[in-house]
Write an enzyme that holds these catalytic residues in place. Structure first.
Site, PDB file in Angstrom:
ATOM      1  N   GLU A   1       0.813  -1.220   0.000  1.00  0.00           N
ATOM      2  CA  GLU A   1       0.000   0.000   0.000  1.00  0.00           C
ATOM      3  C   GLU A   1       0.842   1.264   0.000  1.00  0.00           C
ATOM      4  OE1 GLU A   1      -2.940   2.102   3.276  1.00  0.00           O
ATOM      5  OE2 GLU A   1      -3.094  -0.060   2.980  1.00  0.00           O
ATOM      6  N   ASP A   2       1.989   1.256   0.719  1.00  0.00           N
ATOM      7  CA  ASP A   2       2.730   2.500   0.954  1.00  0.00           C
ATOM      8  C   ASP A   2       4.135   2.526   0.354  1.00  0.00           C
ATOM      9  OD1 ASP A   2       0.586   3.481   2.407  1.00  0.00           O
ATOM     10  OD2 ASP A   2       1.346   2.731   4.312  1.00  0.00           O
TER      11      ASP A   2
END
Length: 714
Positions: free
Chosen positions: A128-129
């Site tokens: 996600e990051d």
């Protein structure tokens, strides 16, 4: 930043007033120290291959406490990837970002999660990051870890806009339906975020706390992860209700800091003595209540006493020992019977098992007691986390056959998946938009109790408490429930709005006409999202059904035909051989019914079935019975009452069934519908009385007819 930083009291003060917090504080990480260790690891190069990096040594220690033989090599590789991919990222608190996945992983390790879950937890934010892709995770750690990481990865806000949060939860719940470890990671992730929420703006703290209260806490409760649920409740309590939290904190501080003897510890000592004398090996612990629990007890009981700030926990080895402990406590102390609950024989829907009771000590102190085995206690605290992988790798001390199985089609299966989750996965597919899904999800999770009802075919249905026959119909039949005409509850006809109780038997009655559908009133009775979504969708597709035309009350419909005599009846009266005898209209006897006669005005005799209520009335009035008998003729006249649900064409179908059976309609009356039910009364001429049972069966088989009986009225 610790959880206490978000509260109106300092960490030191809280630890001094709440033993539970003291115990948890010792196990909690020093996140700043770990952050420095992560940075040092980055500058000094990777750790040697034969040992773990110092930053996750505490995770390894907690993991080995539950799984002594666990292979930690994969954890080292996961940490190296997570640390390198998050390097240079910082949380809003200023700490290196790697401290977050480390803290989440430690939470799960302390609960007893197996290695695959911890590996995915370390990597849960990488896709996600960071630049790490899901394919990369799959190549290096396998399909299981990739599935878990993908399950907790948020959807892109740029693609979904305001619907990103609902759609993220939808995606996560669908993944949880296949593997409950997805939600375990999410709960631990939210717990650490809530612990460090103090750096956020107050309005954002409140928004996150409300979502936690409405969605995550109910999910933790339903998955049985009490250790996470109780701390989440306290953190939400401190943010959303700071005044009540402060009052509760003051009560706990006063109770624990007054210097007075601990009443609960004294009772625990007495209980321990009783069990030792009974030669029962048991561990007796004082279990302090958490903040929200103390607040609820205060609202329920008013002024709190010493024993109200905690409960006794008795841990034993075997199930039978639980009942042995219960017997000793109820023998040597005064039990409060109203407080006894057996969740061992009847576990809660979230896997929880325990015996609950309350006892009064000789000095008058009343203490609540929980009795369970060590295995039950582990599941009570960690819920599905303690049950390990649904793919077959169970934690130490747990039989893999109890936690995993493989479906015939080879797909993932999880026998611990509870009924509420299966229902949620079913109705979410029909939710037309994110807003409907989000509001329905919150409403569904607000129902924190579940009942089990039995189907007529022997199966069972798990439903939220407060569910009605409408909910049962859609839970059992799906879209086919649109044609539901009514229900029998415990063998008796019941309106569709009847609220069901645990253990009820429900038989749903469906029409054969596929074109029929629900009325708008059904929405008043529907409690489950599955029922409400299905009914709303049908009404929107059939707008003409949403506003039924106004109709004047209909008078009863009567049809009469030529009256002819019934079967021959004879009265055995001395001196009156030609006395006319006719069947009574209240019970319409037919051969070979046992009959009793009575004289009526005009010198005639009426014949009643022997069990007719009119016979008892006549005898109470002093009327003398007259012997009557059937003649040789087989033809007869009978009156039948058909109970049915109203639908188009019902009268035509019933009269057709009657004609096909060879009976002739003498008269017919149809009463106006009441609550979608209609009563038909037919007086029929039969050429052979022996054909009556077959005629009644034919009438019962007409769609919409649920009962046919002979008249039996005064």
């Amino acid at each position: 930043m610790s959880a206490e930083a978000t509260n109106p009291v300092s960490a030191a003060e809280t630890a001094a007033t709440d033993p539970r917090v003291r115990r948890r504080a010792r196990a909690r990480l020093d996140l700043r120290r770990i952050g420095r260790a992560a940075l040092l690891g980055a500058t000094a190069g990777p750790a040697p291959r034969d040992r773990l990096p110092d930053a996750i040594s505490h995770v390894a220690e907690a993991h080995r406490a539950h799984h002594p033989e666990a292979d930690l090599t994969v954890l080292r590789r996961a940490y190296v990837l997570a640390e390198s991919s998050h390097r240079g990222q910082f949380r809003k608190s200023g700490e290196p970002y790697i401290t977050h996945p480390l803290a989440v992983t430690l939470i799960l390790a302390e609960l007893g999660a197996e290695t695959t879950t911890l590996t995915a937890s370390l990597l849960h934010d990488t896709v996600e990051d960071t630049e790490v892709t899901l394919d990369q995770v799959r190549r290096e750690f396998g399909d299981e870890v990739a599935y878990l990481v993908d399950g907790v990865t948020k959807v892109e806000k740029i693609d979904y806009g305001a619907a990103a949060e609902p759609e993220t939860f939808r995606k996560m719940l669908v993944a949880t339906g296949d593997d409950v470890r997805v939600m375990s990671i999410k709960l631990a992730d939210r717990l650490h975020n809530m612990r460090t929420l103090g750096v956020m703006r107050p309005e954002k703290q409140a928004r996150i706390a409300r979502v936690t209260r409405d969605v995550l806490i109910p999910l933790a409760e339903r998955l049985g992860v009490q250790a996470l649920k109780t701390e989440l409740e306290d953190l939400v309590f401190a943010i959303l209700h700071p005044e009540e939290y402060e009052a509760t904190r003051a009560l706990i501080a006063e109770a624990t800091g007054s210097g007075s003897p601990d009443a609960l510890a004294a009772v625990a000592e007495q209980v321990g003595t009783v069990l030792r004398e009974a030669d029962i090996a048991a561990e007796v612990l004082v279990r302090p209540r958490h903040f929200v629990s103390v607040h609820r007890v205060r609202l329920k009981r008013g002024e709190l006493r010493g024993c109200d700030f905690g409960r006794l926990l008795v841990l034993v080895a075997e199930d039978a020992d639980c009942y042995a402990v219960l017997g000793e406590l109820h023998t040597c102390f005064t039990p409060l019977i109203s407080e006894f609950k057996d969740f061992i024989a009847a576990p809660k829907f979230n896997l929880y098992q325990s015996l609950h009771t309350a006892i009064a000590a000789p000095d008058g102190a009343v203490a609540e007691v929980l009795i369970r085995t060590h295995r039950m206690h582990k599941v009570a605290e960690a819920g599905v986390v303690a049950l390990g992988s649904p793919l077959g790798t169970a934690p130490d001390g747990v039989d893999p056959s109890e936690t995993a199985e493989t479906a015939e089609n080879g797909e993932r299966t999880d026998p611990t998946r509870p009924g509420w989750l299966a229902r949620l996965l079913d109705w979410q597919e029909s939710a037309p938009d994110p807003d409907t899904f989000w509001s329905s999800l919150r409403a569904d999770l607000a129902e924190d109790h579940e009942i089990t009802v039995f189907r007529a075919d022997g199966g069972t249905l798990g439903l939220p408490a407060g569910s009605t026959c409408v909910d049962a119909a859609y839970a059992q039949h799906g879209a086919a429930a649109h044609t539901c005409l009514g229900a029998r509850v415990n063998g008796r006809l019941a309106p569709l709005g009847t609220v069901l109780s645990d253990g009820d038997t429900v038989q749903l009655l469906l029409a054969q006409d596929a074109g029929s559908g629900p009325s708008p009133e059904w929405l008043d009775h529907a409690r489950t999202p599955a029922a409400r979504i299905a009914i709303t969708a049908w009404l929107q597709a059939h707008p003409e059904a949403a506003v039924p035309p106004a109709a004047a009350p209909r008078p009863p419909l009567s049809v009469a035909a030529d009256r002819r005599s019934g079967a021959e009846l004879h009265a055995d009266l001395d001196g009156a051989p030609a006395t006319p005898v006719r069947p009574a209209g209240c019970c319409t006897p037919v051969p070979p019914d046992a009959i009793t006669g009575f004289r009526v005005r005009g010198g005639a005799v009426t014949a009643h079935r022997t069990g007719c209520p009119a016979v008892d009335v006549m005898r109470r009035l002093g009327r003398e019975a007259v012997p009557v008998r059937w003649g040789d003729a087989a033809h007869c006249r009978v009156t039948l009452v058909a109970e049915s649900f109203g639908r188009p064409g019902l009268l035509a179908d019933l009269t057709e069934a009657i004609a096909t059976a060879g009976a002739e309609v003498v008269s017919a009356t149809v009463e106006p519908p009441s609550e979608q039910r209609v009563r038909h009364t037919y007086t029929l001429q039969l050429t052979d009385a022996a054909a009556l049972p077959a005629l009644m069966r034919a009438m019962r088989e007409v769609p919409g007819v649920y009962d046919v009986a002979r008249t039996h009225r005064l």
